[in-house]
Write a protein that holds these residues in place. Structure first.
Motif, mmCIF file in Angstrom:
data_model
loop_
_atom_site.group_PDB
_atom_site.id
_atom_site.type_symbol
_atom_site.label_atom_id
_atom_site.label_comp_id
_atom_site.label_asym_id
_atom_site.label_seq_id
_atom_site.Cartn_x
_atom_site.Cartn_y
_atom_site.Cartn_z
ATOM 1 N N PRO A 43 0.932 -1.105 -0.209
ATOM 2 C CA PRO A 43 -0.065 0.124 0.092
ATOM 3 C C PRO A 43 0.702 1.154 0.093
ATOM 4 N N VAL A 44 0.337 2.297 -0.647
ATOM 5 C CA VAL A 44 1.010 3.752 -0.525
ATOM 6 C C VAL A 44 1.276 4.157 0.655
ATOM 7 N N LYS A 45 2.577 4.487 1.267
ATOM 8 C CA LYS A 45 2.619 4.799 2.546
ATOM 9 C C LYS A 45 2.440 6.485 2.805
ATOM 10 N N GLU A 46 1.925 6.784 4.272
ATOM 11 C CA GLU A 46 1.479 8.128 4.213
ATOM 12 C C GLU A 46 2.608 9.184 3.831
ATOM 13 N N PHE A 98 4.546 9.003 1.456
ATOM 14 C CA PHE A 98 4.364 9.246 0.060
ATOM 15 C C PHE A 98 3.360 10.462 -0.361
ATOM 16 N N TRP A 99 2.127 10.339 0.356
ATOM 17 C CA TRP A 99 1.071 11.226 -0.068
ATOM 18 C C TRP A 99 1.680 12.503 0.200
ATOM 19 N N ALA A 100 2.385 12.735 1.321
ATOM 20 C CA ALA A 100 2.828 14.227 1.823
ATOM 21 C C ALA A 100 3.573 14.492 0.751
ATOM 22 N N TRP A 101 4.651 13.803 0.230
ATOM 23 C CA TRP A 101 5.425 14.080 -0.901
ATOM 24 C C TRP A 101 4.843 14.420 -2.257
ATOM 25 N N PHE A 102 3.974 13.505 -2.414
ATOM 26 C CA PHE A 102 2.971 13.738 -3.957
ATOM 27 C C PHE A 102 2.148 14.946 -3.778
ATOM 28 N N ALA A 103 1.592 15.278 -2.520
ATOM 29 C CA ALA A 103 0.759 16.596 -2.448
ATOM 30 C C ALA A 103 1.760 17.717 -2.671
ATOM 31 N N ASP A 104 2.777 17.661 -2.092
ATOM 32 C CA ASP A 104 4.073 18.748 -2.207
ATOM 33 C C ASP A 104 4.475 18.971 -3.896
ATOM 34 N N ALA A 105 4.826 17.726 -4.338
ATOM 35 C CA ALA A 105 4.923 17.826 -5.829
ATOM 36 C C ALA A 105 3.839 18.476 -6.674
ATOM 37 N N THR A 112 -6.648 5.390 -5.854
ATOM 38 C CA THR A 112 -6.780 5.955 -7.144
ATOM 39 C C THR A 112 -7.444 7.197 -6.595
ATOM 40 N N ALA A 113 -8.617 7.224 -5.805
ATOM 41 C CA ALA A 113 -9.331 8.348 -5.432
ATOM 42 C C ALA A 113 -8.498 9.310 -4.697
ATOM 43 N N ARG A 114 -7.743 8.942 -3.757
ATOM 44 C CA ARG A 114 -6.939 9.737 -3.165
ATOM 45 C C ARG A 114 -5.943 10.447 -4.015
#
Length: 60
Positions: free
Chosen positions: A9-12, A14-21, A48-50
């Motif tokens: 699963p995608v780790k939390e 990564f979500w922070a990094w993705f949002a920053d990107a 995918t919704a996230r």
């Protein structure tokens, strides 16, 4: 393969990094990769919704 990030699963963090990107570069086409060890469809759809939610928050 143990420890393969594309099999988990995608780790939390990564979500922070993705949002920053997305904030810095705008929303870009994004692939959710799972080489094996597929979770239930509902989990994949939630991830995918996230992705879509983060992209929409940053102008997609």
């Amino acid at each position: 393969m143990r420890g393969d990030p594309s099999a988990a699963p995608v780790k939390e963090r990564f979500w922070a990094w993705f949002a920053d990107a997305c904030r810095r570069c705008g929303a870009q086409p994004t692939v959710l990769e799972r080489d094996f060890n597929y979770p239930p469809l509902a989990e994949l759809l939630a991830e995918t919704a996230r992705i879509r939610d983060v992209q929409r928050a940053h102008g997609a």
